[in-house]
Design a protein around this motif. Structure first.
Motif, PDB file in Angstrom:
ATOM      1  N   PHE A  21     -16.091  33.597  23.761  1.00  0.00           N
ATOM      2  CA  PHE A  21     -17.207  34.131  22.963  1.00  0.00           C
ATOM      3  C   PHE A  21     -18.523  33.561  23.511  1.00  0.00           C
ATOM      4  O   PHE A  21     -19.481  34.287  23.763  1.00  0.00           O
ATOM      5  N   LEU A  22     -18.558  32.256  23.753  1.00  0.00           N
ATOM      6  CA  LEU A  22     -19.776  31.640  24.309  1.00  0.00           C
ATOM      7  C   LEU A  22     -20.039  32.088  25.743  1.00  0.00           C
ATOM      8  O   LEU A  22     -21.167  32.058  26.218  1.00  0.00           O
ATOM      9  N   ASP A  23     -18.980  32.510  26.429  1.00  0.00           N
ATOM     10  CA  ASP A  23     -19.148  32.996  27.794  1.00  0.00           C
ATOM     11  C   ASP A  23     -19.904  34.322  27.858  1.00  0.00           C
ATOM     12  O   ASP A  23     -20.161  34.827  28.949  1.00  0.00           O
ATOM     13  N   ASP A  25     -22.717  34.247  27.391  1.00  0.00           N
ATOM     14  CA  ASP A  25     -23.930  33.660  27.979  1.00  0.00           C
ATOM     15  C   ASP A  25     -25.206  34.243  27.353  1.00  0.00           C
ATOM     16  O   ASP A  25     -25.345  34.216  26.159  1.00  0.00           O
ATOM     17  N   GLU A  26     -26.084  34.787  28.224  1.00  0.00           N
ATOM     18  CA  GLU A  26     -27.383  35.227  27.704  1.00  0.00           C
ATOM     19  C   GLU A  26     -27.282  36.414  26.735  1.00  0.00           C
ATOM     20  O   GLU A  26     -28.210  36.674  25.988  1.00  0.00           O
ATOM     21  N   LEU A  28     -25.608  36.335  24.260  1.00  0.00           N
ATOM     22  CA  LEU A  28     -25.606  35.711  22.924  1.00  0.00           C
ATOM     23  C   LEU A  28     -26.969  35.847  22.262  1.00  0.00           C
ATOM     24  O   LEU A  28     -27.076  35.972  21.046  1.00  0.00           O
ATOM     25  N   ILE A  29     -27.995  35.795  23.094  1.00  0.00           N
ATOM     26  CA  ILE A  29     -29.353  35.891  22.559  1.00  0.00           C
ATOM     27  C   ILE A  29     -29.583  37.298  21.983  1.00  0.00           C
ATOM     28  O   ILE A  29     -30.136  37.447  20.895  1.00  0.00           O
ATOM     29  N   ALA A  32     -27.591  37.602  18.768  1.00  0.00           N
ATOM     30  CA  ALA A  32     -28.215  36.912  17.635  1.00  0.00           C
ATOM     31  C   ALA A  32     -29.269  37.787  16.959  1.00  0.00           C
ATOM     32  O   ALA A  32     -29.607  37.583  15.798  1.00  0.00           O
ATOM     33  N   GLU A  36     -25.818  38.047  12.012  1.00  0.00           N
ATOM     34  CA  GLU A  36     -26.021  36.695  11.514  1.00  0.00           C
ATOM     35  C   GLU A  36     -24.656  36.008  11.584  1.00  0.00           C
ATOM     36  O   GLU A  36     -23.688  36.487  10.995  1.00  0.00           O
ATOM     37  N   VAL A  37     -24.577  34.930  12.347  1.00  0.00           N
ATOM     38  CA  VAL A  37     -23.304  34.195  12.393  1.00  0.00           C
ATOM     39  C   VAL A  37     -23.300  33.250  11.196  1.00  0.00           C
ATOM     40  O   VAL A  37     -24.015  32.249  11.170  1.00  0.00           O
TER      41      VAL A  37
ATOM     42  N   PHE B 131     -28.252  29.131  17.330  1.00  0.00           N
ATOM     43  CA  PHE B 131     -29.092  30.299  17.076  1.00  0.00           C
ATOM     44  C   PHE B 131     -30.444  29.853  16.510  1.00  0.00           C
ATOM     45  O   PHE B 131     -31.470  30.475  16.781  1.00  0.00           O
ATOM     46  N   MET B 134     -32.401  28.770  19.416  1.00  0.00           N
ATOM     47  CA  MET B 134     -32.943  29.945  20.123  1.00  0.00           C
ATOM     48  C   MET B 134     -34.282  30.353  19.521  1.00  0.00           C
ATOM     49  O   MET B 134     -35.188  30.780  20.225  1.00  0.00           O
ATOM     50  N   ARG B 142     -31.989  28.564  26.266  1.00  0.00           N
ATOM     51  CA  ARG B 142     -31.683  29.268  27.510  1.00  0.00           C
ATOM     52  C   ARG B 142     -31.220  28.303  28.601  1.00  0.00           C
ATOM     53  O   ARG B 142     -30.273  28.586  29.336  1.00  0.00           O
ATOM     54  N   ILE B 145     -27.629  27.514  27.886  1.00  0.00           N
ATOM     55  CA  ILE B 145     -26.759  28.656  28.211  1.00  0.00           C
ATOM     56  C   ILE B 145     -26.603  28.789  29.722  1.00  0.00           C
ATOM     57  O   ILE B 145     -25.507  28.977  30.236  1.00  0.00           O
ATOM     58  N   ARG B 148     -24.348  25.898  31.187  1.00  0.00           N
ATOM     59  CA  ARG B 148     -22.932  26.115  30.890  1.00  0.00           C
ATOM     60  C   ARG B 148     -22.398  27.298  31.695  1.00  0.00           C
ATOM     61  O   ARG B 148     -21.307  27.251  32.247  1.00  0.00           O
ATOM     62  N   GLN B 149     -23.221  28.333  31.769  1.00  0.00           N
ATOM     63  CA  GLN B 149     -22.847  29.525  32.536  1.00  0.00           C
ATOM     64  C   GLN B 149     -22.562  29.160  33.996  1.00  0.00           C
ATOM     65  O   GLN B 149     -21.593  29.617  34.574  1.00  0.00           O
ATOM     66  N   ARG B 162     -12.656  32.214  34.058  1.00  0.00           N
ATOM     67  CA  ARG B 162     -13.404  31.082  33.507  1.00  0.00           C
ATOM     68  C   ARG B 162     -12.551  30.124  32.693  1.00  0.00           C
ATOM     69  O   ARG B 162     -12.749  28.918  32.715  1.00  0.00           O
TER      70      ARG B 162
END
Lengths: 177, 474
Positions: A21-23, A25-26, A28-29, A32, A36-37, B131, B134, B142, B145, B148-149, B162
């Motif tokens: 899920f975190l993979d 990466d961008e 995620l922005i 968001a 709403e998590v 979040f 962010m 960023r 992220i 980690r990426q 991965r």
């Protein structure tokens, strides 16, 4: 209008699905912006929300605690997603199903330690005799195989569900992928 | 004083970990316990499986640091084969391990802990997450992220995937590295160095603000344990065990990691599924030690790369003895990220890295094998026995998070004593307990698990065993 609520939870899994899920990466922005998590190992949660629009479940149902939790979550979730092979099939956690729980605990906690050998039985929840897939204990709406499902599959899953469509994930993931 | 531990109804639990705080007759915190409430049975479920399945199977212990398990497991299998793996394979595995240190440390620092530093320990819980970061400081989110990426992409470029790449195998790795992939990784390094340096700069500027937390967040004497190279440099893939005491003195050095059982034993408590390893010569409790980034920096004389060594020198100046506050785990993690990026460059620019010979083939030649490596969270030990057909007959795993179990319990007690007074629990208290546990970056997937913002339930328990107050976060 408030944003749709997304929850994620893991039961008996390795958290690899959460890492995938975190993979995203961008992305995620972007995500968001759309959801709403509200409840997840990744946020400081309150209690599980009155009604989550989407809940992603990682892991098999292995302990009395898992069972209680997933039943509660089912009642408070519109779309329940079995995320990853452990949720869908019980996968690796189910490898213990051929073993007897008491014997397994005895061997791990009595025979393989030097200090204070004993089986933990205070505070910790009891194990179910077998690890089971999520849909065996509650109704599941969407199944996403993969160990873990790739980030692309999770992103597609969420964007489709948020658009009100039933995602076809067959091109993006498969068992073990 | 005897105390009673309350067994909570299972319906009240929302997570895999739980804390109970016990009061004495005067209402003063007397003890506190960190309970890990999941059991997965890996040591048993792989008995009877062929040894060559072990790396892939063991990776499934943890999706956060699957690479650590792949590597420790593959090293144990190399020992079963009794082979020396090709040098290039050895180097490629080191790259994978460093990439994982970067991604896992980035996850711990940026995704999980930075909300505390950026928004404050007492900030609104609903916003205190990635979040929220962010929104409050998008460039920091960023950076996290991206870092980690990068780590995850290196793992993908080498291993094809991965999470849980099947590329690490007994005897080496399954595929060599291509020129294109090497160059792609090298091209990403400068950005990571910049992120590492500016984050360190930012974090150091915050330290003054967190004086109280530094003083009370798991700040106590303990031993520190980890792998070092023969010359005392920091080690991740291979090395020998060094034990350092709280004063910073070396207690034991160059211990064979494969003979861990001579130095480390484990105890069990009835209230948690996580065992308690301890340093054998000092016995249970007295032999409490810490592993992971803080321990690695405390035991290492130097890193061996320019930027990291400069930072390490500054880090060692924090305290004349070993650096004792667990708050500094975060600091240590950032230095290790910098080191990992620098070290990646050294290994990747070695011409031998593109060699096509990356795997040794053999049958099991030994019936017992131990594999040890440094995981992001500390020393990880896999120990297997096989029968003459190579089927697993016995497994013992000593997991990085487990090593820290005694210290985490001690840390929770210290925070409770500092921030709980009287009969009430508060949100700030809850978050500080979480934060001190988070400093250790425990991987309860590994130990059995819940990652991330730990789902926690805290109970305040009277001397009679009555629950006085309760607070939980799911």
């Amino acid at each position: 209008m408030s944003k749709p609520c997304l929850a994620t939870v893991w039961l008996d899994g390795c958290s690899g699905c959460h890492m995938s899920f975190l993979d995203m990466d961008e992305r995620l922005i972007d995500l968001a912006e759309k959801v709403e998590v509200v409840y997840s190992p990744l946020v400081d949660g309150k209690d599980f929300p009155e009604m989550a629009d989407i809940t992603l479940v990682e892991g098999a149902v292995s302990s009395a605690e898992d069972l209680e939790k997933i039943k509660h979550i089912r009642q408070h979730t519109r779309i329940l997603v079995s995320l990853g092979d452990c949720a869908v099939t019980a996968n690796v956690p189910s490898m213990r199903n051929v073993l007897e729980v008491d014997k397994m605990l005895r061997e791990v906690y009595l025979e393989q330690v030097a200090g204070q050998p004993q089986i933990p039985n205070q505070v910790v929840p009891a194990l179910l005799p077998q690890a089971r897939p999520v849909h065996e204990v509650v109704k599941v709406d969407v199944f996403v195989p993969g160990c873990p499902p790739p980030a692309d599959a999770i992103y597609f899953l969420l964007t489709e569900l948020l658009e009100g469509r039933q995602p076809d994930l067959s091109a993006l993931t498969r068992f073990g992928k | 004083m005897t105390k009673q531990i309350v067994i909570d109804p299972i319906s009240r639990i929302e997570g895999h970990a739980k804390i109970t705080i016990h009061l004495d007759e005067q209402g003063v915190v007397h003890n506190a316990y960190f309970h890990v409430t999941q059991f997965r049975g890996f040591e048993k479920l792989c008995v009877g499986r062929p040894f060559y399945e072990m790396p892939s199977l063991m990776a499934r212990i943890c999706g956060i640091c699957p690479v650590s398990h792949l590597i420790a497991s593959a090293k144990a299998c190399d020992a079963l084969l009794a082979v020396r793996i090709p040098q290039t394979a050895d180097k490629l595995r080191r790259i994978l391990n460093l990439a994982q240190i970067i991604q896992s440390h980035a996850l711990s620092f940026f995704h999980l802990s930075s909300p505390d530093f950026l928004l404050g320990m007492d900030s609104e819980p609903a916003k205190r997450n990635l979040f929220g970061v962010m929104r409050a400081k998008p460039e920091l989110a960023r950076d996290g992220i991206r870092l980690r990426q990068f780590g995850q992409q290196v793992i993908e470029l080498l291993g094809g995937k991965r999470i849980h790449p099947a590329w690490v195998v007994p005897g080496g790795v399954s595929e060599p590295l291509s020129v294109a992939h090497r160059d792609q990784i090298l091209a990403g390094l400068p950005e990571c160095i910049s992120i590492g340096e500016r984050t360190l700069h930012w974090f150091k500027s915050l330290l003054d603000k967190y004086r109280d937390e530094i003083k009370s967040f798991g700040n106590f004497p303990s031993l520190f344990l980890g792998l070092v190279k023969p010359d005392g440099r920091i080690a991740f893939y291979e090395g020998k065990l060094r034990v350092v005491d709280a004063a910073g003195n070396i207690v034991a050095d160059q211990l064979e990691a494969a003979a861990y059982q001579a130095h480390i034993a484990e105890a069990v408590e009835p209230w948690t599924y996580l065992k308690f390893p301890y340093y054998k010569p000092l016995g249970y409790h007295e032999g409490m030690y810490r592993v992971g980034p803080l321990a690695r920096l405390n035991i290492s004389d130097r890193c061996g790369t320019a930027r990291a060594d400069q930072e390490l020198a500054e880090f060692h100046e924090l305290q004349r003895t070993a650096v004792l506050s667990s708050f500094y785990f975060h600091y240590a993690r950032l230095i290790e990220i910098l080191f990992a990026v620098e070290r990646l460059e050294q290994i990747l620019t070695d011409p031998e890295i593109l060699d096509r010979h990356v795997r040794a083939f053999a049958r099991p030649n030994s019936n017992e094998g131990v594999g040890v490596a440094e995981a992001p969270r500390g020393t990880l030990i896999h120990h297997y026995r096989v029968d003459e057909n190579g089927l697993i007959t016995w497994v013992n795993l000593v997991i990085a998070t487990g090593h820290n179990n005694l210290a985490m319990n001690r840390a929770v007690l210290q925070v409770a004593k500092r921030y709980v007074n009287g009969q009430r629990l508060s949100e700030g208290m809850l978050n500080r307990v979480e934060a001190v546990i988070r400093a250790y970056d425990p991987c309860l997937s590994c130990s059995t698990h819940a990652a991330g913002q730990m789902p926690l339930q805290i109970q305040l328990v009277s001397p009679e065993g009555k629950v006085v107050d309760e607070i939980r976060r799911g």
